[in-house]
Design a protein around this motif. Structure first.
Motif, PDB file in Angstrom:
ATOM      1  N   ARG A   6       0.830  -1.196   0.000  1.00 58.33           N
ATOM      2  CA  ARG A   6       0.000   0.000   0.000  1.00 58.33           C
ATOM      3  C   ARG A   6       0.872   1.256   0.000  1.00 58.33           C
ATOM      4  O   ARG A   6       0.621   2.197  -0.729  1.00 58.33           O
ATOM      5  CB  ARG A   6      -0.911  -0.030   1.224  1.00 58.33           C
ATOM      6  CG  ARG A   6      -1.714   1.224   1.387  1.00 58.33           C
ATOM      7  CD  ARG A   6      -2.685   1.111   2.519  1.00 58.33           C
ATOM      8  NE  ARG A   6      -3.677   0.092   2.270  1.00 58.33           N
ATOM      9  CZ  ARG A   6      -4.894   0.126   2.805  1.00 58.33           C
ATOM     10  NH1 ARG A   6      -5.259   1.110   3.579  1.00 58.33           N
ATOM     11  NH2 ARG A   6      -5.751  -0.828   2.565  1.00 58.33           N
ATOM     12  N   GLY A  95      -4.819  -4.225  14.030  1.00 58.30           N
ATOM     13  CA  GLY A  95      -5.695  -4.124  12.861  1.00 58.30           C
ATOM     14  C   GLY A  95      -6.436  -5.443  12.708  1.00 58.30           C
ATOM     15  O   GLY A  95      -5.937  -6.504  13.142  1.00 58.30           O
ATOM     16  N   LEU A 100      -7.332 -11.471  10.422  1.00 63.97           N
ATOM     17  CA  LEU A 100      -7.711 -12.241   9.228  1.00 63.97           C
ATOM     18  C   LEU A 100      -6.595 -13.214   8.855  1.00 63.97           C
ATOM     19  O   LEU A 100      -6.844 -14.374   8.501  1.00 63.97           O
ATOM     20  CB  LEU A 100      -7.974 -11.299   8.048  1.00 63.97           C
ATOM     21  CG  LEU A 100      -9.317 -10.566   8.070  1.00 63.97           C
ATOM     22  CD1 LEU A 100      -9.331  -9.438   7.036  1.00 63.97           C
ATOM     23  CD2 LEU A 100     -10.456 -11.545   7.783  1.00 63.97           C
ATOM     24  N   TYR A 163     -15.365 -17.036   4.111  1.00 70.47           N
ATOM     25  CA  TYR A 163     -15.141 -15.618   4.422  1.00 70.47           C
ATOM     26  C   TYR A 163     -16.304 -14.798   3.875  1.00 70.47           C
ATOM     27  O   TYR A 163     -16.552 -14.779   2.668  1.00 70.47           O
ATOM     28  CB  TYR A 163     -13.816 -15.172   3.790  1.00 70.47           C
ATOM     29  CG  TYR A 163     -13.504 -13.705   3.942  1.00 70.47           C
ATOM     30  CD1 TYR A 163     -13.412 -13.117   5.208  1.00 70.47           C
ATOM     31  CD2 TYR A 163     -13.271 -12.894   2.833  1.00 70.47           C
ATOM     32  CE1 TYR A 163     -13.111 -11.766   5.354  1.00 70.47           C
ATOM     33  CE2 TYR A 163     -12.963 -11.548   2.965  1.00 70.47           C
ATOM     34  CZ  TYR A 163     -12.882 -10.999   4.237  1.00 70.47           C
ATOM     35  OH  TYR A 163     -12.576  -9.660   4.379  1.00 70.47           O
ATOM     36  N   ASN A 169     -16.184  -5.426   0.576  1.00 69.58           N
ATOM     37  CA  ASN A 169     -15.225  -4.545  -0.091  1.00 69.58           C
ATOM     38  C   ASN A 169     -14.685  -5.324  -1.295  1.00 69.58           C
ATOM     39  O   ASN A 169     -14.173  -6.420  -1.096  1.00 69.58           O
ATOM     40  CB  ASN A 169     -14.089  -4.209   0.883  1.00 69.58           C
ATOM     41  CG  ASN A 169     -13.040  -3.317   0.277  1.00 69.58           C
ATOM     42  OD1 ASN A 169     -13.209  -2.778  -0.801  1.00 69.58           O
ATOM     43  ND2 ASN A 169     -11.925  -3.172   0.983  1.00 69.58           N
ATOM     44  N   ASP A 196     -16.572 -10.539   8.336  1.00 68.19           N
ATOM     45  CA  ASP A 196     -15.762  -9.326   8.442  1.00 68.19           C
ATOM     46  C   ASP A 196     -16.694  -8.113   8.370  1.00 68.19           C
ATOM     47  O   ASP A 196     -17.239  -7.803   7.312  1.00 68.19           O
ATOM     48  CB  ASP A 196     -14.743  -9.329   7.291  1.00 68.19           C
ATOM     49  CG  ASP A 196     -13.783  -8.148   7.356  1.00 68.19           C
ATOM     50  OD1 ASP A 196     -14.058  -7.180   8.088  1.00 68.19           O
ATOM     51  OD2 ASP A 196     -12.762  -8.198   6.638  1.00 68.19           O
ATOM     52  N   ALA A 198     -15.961  -4.870   8.926  1.00 71.19           N
ATOM     53  CA  ALA A 198     -15.151  -3.649   8.977  1.00 71.19           C
ATOM     54  C   ALA A 198     -16.001  -2.401   8.701  1.00 71.19           C
ATOM     55  O   ALA A 198     -15.769  -1.336   9.283  1.00 71.19           O
ATOM     56  CB  ALA A 198     -14.013  -3.745   7.962  1.00 71.19           C
ATOM     57  N   TYR A 199     -17.007  -2.525   7.809  1.00 74.37           N
ATOM     58  CA  TYR A 199     -17.773  -1.348   7.371  1.00 74.37           C
ATOM     59  C   TYR A 199     -19.198  -1.323   7.916  1.00 74.37           C
ATOM     60  O   TYR A 199     -19.992  -0.476   7.508  1.00 74.37           O
ATOM     61  CB  TYR A 199     -17.820  -1.322   5.829  1.00 74.37           C
ATOM     62  CG  TYR A 199     -16.456  -1.223   5.204  1.00 74.37           C
ATOM     63  CD1 TYR A 199     -15.790  -0.007   5.147  1.00 74.37           C
ATOM     64  CD2 TYR A 199     -15.822  -2.355   4.694  1.00 74.37           C
ATOM     65  CE1 TYR A 199     -14.523   0.082   4.586  1.00 74.37           C
ATOM     66  CE2 TYR A 199     -14.561  -2.276   4.137  1.00 74.37           C
ATOM     67  CZ  TYR A 199     -13.906  -1.055   4.084  1.00 74.37           C
ATOM     68  OH  TYR A 199     -12.657  -0.963   3.544  1.00 74.37           O
ATOM     69  N   THR A 226     -13.093  -3.365  13.188  1.00 77.90           N
ATOM     70  CA  THR A 226     -11.850  -2.582  13.123  1.00 77.90           C
ATOM     71  C   THR A 226     -12.064  -1.160  13.638  1.00 77.90           C
ATOM     72  O   THR A 226     -13.187  -0.632  13.583  1.00 77.90           O
ATOM     73  CB  THR A 226     -11.322  -2.532  11.671  1.00 77.90           C
ATOM     74  OG1 THR A 226     -10.131  -1.760  11.648  1.00 77.90           O
ATOM     75  CG2 THR A 226     -12.333  -1.909  10.711  1.00 77.90           C
ATOM     76  N   SER A 228     -10.316   1.093  12.124  1.00 79.01           N
ATOM     77  CA  SER A 228      -9.788   1.844  10.971  1.00 79.01           C
ATOM     78  C   SER A 228     -10.854   2.620  10.223  1.00 79.01           C
ATOM     79  O   SER A 228     -10.532   3.534   9.475  1.00 79.01           O
ATOM     80  CB  SER A 228      -9.125   0.881   9.976  1.00 79.01           C
ATOM     81  OG  SER A 228      -8.053   0.221  10.573  1.00 79.01           O
TER      82      SER A 228
HETATM   83  C1  LIG Z   1     -13.176  -5.548   4.533  1.00 78.75           C
HETATM   84  C2  LIG Z   1     -11.937  -5.161   5.261  1.00 78.75           C
HETATM   85  N1  LIG Z   1     -11.569  -5.886   6.308  1.00 78.75           N
HETATM   86  C3  LIG Z   1     -10.475  -5.600   7.007  1.00 78.75           C
HETATM   87  C4  LIG Z   1      -9.685  -4.532   6.647  1.00 78.75           C
HETATM   88  C5  LIG Z   1      -8.415  -4.300   7.402  1.00 78.75           C
HETATM   89  O1  LIG Z   1      -8.637  -3.391   8.397  1.00 78.75           O
HETATM   90  P1  LIG Z   1      -7.530  -3.058   9.469  1.00 78.75           P
HETATM   91  O2  LIG Z   1      -7.098  -1.674   9.170  1.00 78.75           O
HETATM   92  O3  LIG Z   1      -8.252  -3.201  10.776  1.00 78.75           O
HETATM   93  O4  LIG Z   1      -6.417  -4.044   9.337  1.00 78.75           O
HETATM   94  C6  LIG Z   1     -10.030  -3.726   5.564  1.00 78.75           C
HETATM   95  C7  LIG Z   1      -9.203  -2.575   5.172  1.00 78.75           C
HETATM   96  O5  LIG Z   1      -9.434  -1.841   4.258  1.00 78.75           O
HETATM   97  C8  LIG Z   1     -11.185  -4.060   4.841  1.00 78.75           C
HETATM   98  O6  LIG Z   1     -11.569  -3.370   3.764  1.00 78.75           O
END
Ligand SMILES: Cc1ncc(COP(=O)(O)O)c(C=O)c1O
Length: 366
Positions: A6, A95, A100, A163, A169, A196, A198-199, A226, A228
């Motif tokens: 990245r 993170g 994962l 998963y 995403n 997951d 995350a969003y 997360t 993040s």
């Molecule tokens: C769907 C998804 N899961 C996990 C992560 C990773 O997140 P983290 O910053 O907690 O490692 C991301 C990061 O963009 C993501 O899009």
């Protein structure tokens, strides 16, 4: 110093962009931004929250110490309260990406298969393939949602985990909680469902909610969250898993790093900063609606967005579209095969959204 993919991509994007890029600062938001508008990594530019920033500032002098068990336990307890569960169900990671990866080791280090959607977030699939685990990708359906029926049909006796990235995403679509429950309860006993989320904090779809309540059931379920995204702490590297205690122990043992003191303190403060979290969510959801209504006005198709990004069909090769956006100081998401004309754009601050929408007609023009 280690430089990840990245970092390299961002650096090369900035280099390619050349010296003409604008320099912007935003004292009001407390952040300093130089270079192009970075709408390619699904970050949340409103964060970290004011409380998290204060916690970091107050903890800096302790940076010479390792985080104590008490400090990490305090964060674990705060997360457990937030999730309505016990601390024994929580694993903190550097993170959720680290978790994962650790899940690959927990579920499939002796080989086997993992089933996932295509396209989806590739951190776990890439790591799995590195360890010789076979990934079975199942295309998303016509609405660009997980095709749960086809995913269930893809399971074999070699399958160790499934998963589910919800919201997904890069498509941004989400599957309802009832469908997830039906799917999870249909899985064979030895297969782990990795959900997951995350969003998920940005989702507003009917029946879209956390699968955390499935963790207590008889199936092997791991829910990942997360700091993040909604918390705007991507650079601070903090995430967690919710699962039953024996999986939690194995997962903690498979992790290779522990979060640093500043992120532990910031995470705890951010969880309590409800005004910031609600305000951030409202701003991102409002911008998301603005973007989709704009896309509709332009006659462009998009996947139903439930995260802090929008995935839409530009109608031209993405390479061309992103080059035109880059020429306008805007970096958008990379290519996600097989959607070669589709673009993932992250919802930045309101001025970023203005700039993106303003640049859109010119970038689309043949
Ligand atoms: C769907 C998804 N899961 C996990 C992560 C990773 O997140 P983290 O910053 O907690 O490692 C991301 C990061 O963009 C993501 O899009």
């Amino acid at each position: 110093m280690s430089v990840n993919r990245r970092d390299l991509l961002t650096a090369s994007a900035l280099l390619l962009a050349g010296p003409g890029f604008a320099s912007r600062t935003s004292a009001r938001e407390g952040a300093s931004v130089t270079g192009p508008r970075v709408l390619c990594w699904n970050e949340n530019p409103y964060g970290p929250s004011p409380a998290a920033r204060r916690a970091v500032a107050a903890s800096i002098a302790e940076g010479c110490r390792y985080p104590s068990d008490e400090q990490t336990q305090a964060l674990t307890a705060a997360i457990a309260r937030h999730e309505g569960t016990e601390a024994s169900h929580i694993v903190i990671g550097t993170g959720s990406g680290e978790l994962l990866r650790a899940l690959v080791l927990v579920c499939a280090r002796d080989g086997g298969e993992i089933v996932a959607a295509e396209p989806t977030y590739l951190e776990m699939p890439d790591y799995a393939e590195f360890f010789g685990v076979k990934m079975k990708f199942v295309p998303v359906d016509a609405q660009l949602q997980h095709d749960l029926r086809a995913m269930r049909a893809a399971l074999t006796e070699r399958t160790r985990a499934v998963y589910l990235c919800n919201p997904n995403n890069p498509t941004g679509t989400a599957v309802g909680a009832t469908a997830i429950r039906d799917f999870v309860t249909s899985l064979p006993a030895g297969v782990t469902a990795i959900v997951d989320e995350a969003y998920l904090d940005f989702a507003d779809g009917l029946d879209v909610r956390s699968a955390v309540d499935l963790v207590e059931g008889e199936h092997r379920v791991v829910v990942l969250r997360t700091f993040s995204k909604l918390h705007g702490m991507a650079g601070m590297r903090l995430g967690y898993a919710v699962t039953r205690p024996e999986i939690a122990k194995a997962l903690a043992a498979a992790c290779m790093t522990t979060p640093n003191l500043l992120s532990v303190r910031a995470g705890q403060a951010s969880l309590a900063d409800k005004d910031f979290l609600a305000g951030t969510r409202a701003r991102i959801v409002a911008s998301r609606a603005r973007i989709t209504s704009h896309l509709t006005g332009l006659g462009l198709r998009y996947a139903q967005p439930q995260g802090n990004f929008v995935f839409f069909d530009t109608g031209i090769p993405l390479e061309l579209f992103s080059a035109r956006m880059k020429a306008r100081d805007i970096l958008v998401g990379r290519l996600f095969p097989p959607f070669t004309n589709w673009c993932r754009v992250t919802i930045g601050r309101e001025p970023d959204v203005d700039a993106f929408l303003g640049a859109l007609p010119g970038a689309l023009r043949a």
